[in-house]
Design an enzyme around this catalytic site. Structure first.
Site, PDB file in Angstrom:
ATOM      1  N   CYS A 181       0.838  -1.202   0.000  1.00  0.00           N
ATOM      2  CA  CYS A 181       0.000   0.000   0.000  1.00  0.00           C
ATOM      3  C   CYS A 181       0.872   1.251   0.000  1.00  0.00           C
ATOM      4  O   CYS A 181       1.481   1.585   1.028  1.00  0.00           O
ATOM      5  CB  CYS A 181      -0.933  -0.003   1.213  1.00  0.00           C
ATOM      6  SG  CYS A 181      -1.944   1.484   1.364  1.00  0.00           S
ATOM      7  N   CYS A 201      -0.280   3.935   2.405  1.00  0.00           N
ATOM      8  CA  CYS A 201       0.007   3.625   3.811  1.00  0.00           C
ATOM      9  C   CYS A 201       1.487   3.805   4.154  1.00  0.00           C
ATOM     10  O   CYS A 201       1.827   4.316   5.216  1.00  0.00           O
ATOM     11  CB  CYS A 201      -0.396   2.184   4.129  1.00  0.00           C
ATOM     12  SG  CYS A 201      -2.050   1.709   3.601  1.00  0.00           S
ATOM     13  N   ASP A 202       2.369   3.353   3.267  1.00  0.00           N
ATOM     14  CA  ASP A 202       3.789   3.252   3.612  1.00  0.00           C
ATOM     15  C   ASP A 202       4.723   4.101   2.749  1.00  0.00           C
ATOM     16  O   ASP A 202       5.927   4.139   2.999  1.00  0.00           O
ATOM     17  CB  ASP A 202       4.238   1.783   3.512  1.00  0.00           C
ATOM     18  CG  ASP A 202       3.407   0.872   4.405  1.00  0.00           C
ATOM     19  OD1 ASP A 202       3.166   1.260   5.562  1.00  0.00           O
ATOM     20  OD2 ASP A 202       2.999  -0.209   3.950  1.00  0.00           O
TER      21      ASP A 202
END
Length: 250
Positions: A80, A83-84
């Site tokens: 993701c 997300c990261d």
């Protein structure tokens, strides 16, 4: 995602529900009357009876088909970008996949990383035209077609990739975007129909082919899979399950 989950959970508990954190190992239907079924849910700690079942087991990311890939989970392999991606500011990363999702991941990462390699196994990037144009305009995105990964390089974390027919790439992280695998084994074992992708087939009311069994979220065959659509399906499924029980006076 976690925030909205927590709020929904907190709201649900206001109705006096009992939460069981147990692994479900099997579900079977009993009784000859399809309109008034009894489902036996077996778990790691015991058995439960119910009059309806909502399957919301989600999906899991498809992993890289390399024997050493599991070694680098959370050590450079991610799924993701939103997300990261922030963790790779001014670093070098690769995105693996040829879909529109892979293109979006690369575009997201290009906002943080100094260099993004988009590695596509096929002969073209199967992304929406607008995203293909955006990819071409990004100077820090390099597209590799007809390319597969031979080996992941690094000891305690990812340090690079060996590419088929190409020189090795030095990089800091790899974002995998090659699809999802629905967690539908439980549904399949109880006779719920699934499609070729192993997604549970539902209608617009989240009903499956078995009366009293509903499905929602990424495990279902809904084309657009997002948190907001999965939540909506869960609401519809809960409403239809309540109606099913009430209508048949179970």
């Amino acid at each position: 995602g976690y925030d909205i989950f927590s709020k929904i959970r907190e709201h649900a508990k206001e109705y006096g529900i009992e939460e069981k954190m147990e692994e479900v190992t099997g579900v079977k239907r009993e009784g000859d009357d399809e309109s008034k079924p009894t489902f036996i849910i077996k778990t790691s700690k015991g058995e439960y009876q119910s009059k309806s079942v909502l399957i919301a087991t989600g999906s899991e990311y498809r992993k890289l088909p390399l024997p050493e890939a599991s070694k680098y989970e959370k050590k450079g392999i991610h799924y993701c970008a939103l997300c990261d991606g922030f963790a790779y500011k001014d670093k070098v990363v690769a995105v693996v996949g040829g879909s529109d999702t892979a293109a979006k991941e690369a575009l997201e990462l290009a906002q943080h990383a100094k260099q993004v390699y988009l590695i596509v196994r096929g002969d073209k990037l199967k992304a929406e035209l607008i995203n293909q144009k955006r990819i071409k305009k990004k100077k820090n995105i390099t597209l590799f077609l007809h390319t597969q990964i031979d080996k992941i390089l690094g000891d305690d974390k990812i340090e690079g990739l060996d590419l088929e027919h190409k020189k090795s790439l030095e990089l800091d992280g790899v974002f995998v975007a090659i699809g999802h695998i629905p967690r539908s084994e439980l549904a399949d074992s109880m006779g719920v129909k699934v499609n070729q992708k192993k997604e549970i087939i539902i209608n617009r009311y989240t009903e499956t082919n078995i009366p009293g069994v509903f499905a929602a979220g990424d495990v279902a065959d809904t084309e657009f899979k997002q948190m907001i659509t999965g939540s909506a399906e869960g609401v519809i499924a809960a409403y239809k399950a309540f109606n099913f029980i009430t209508k048949h006076q179970i």
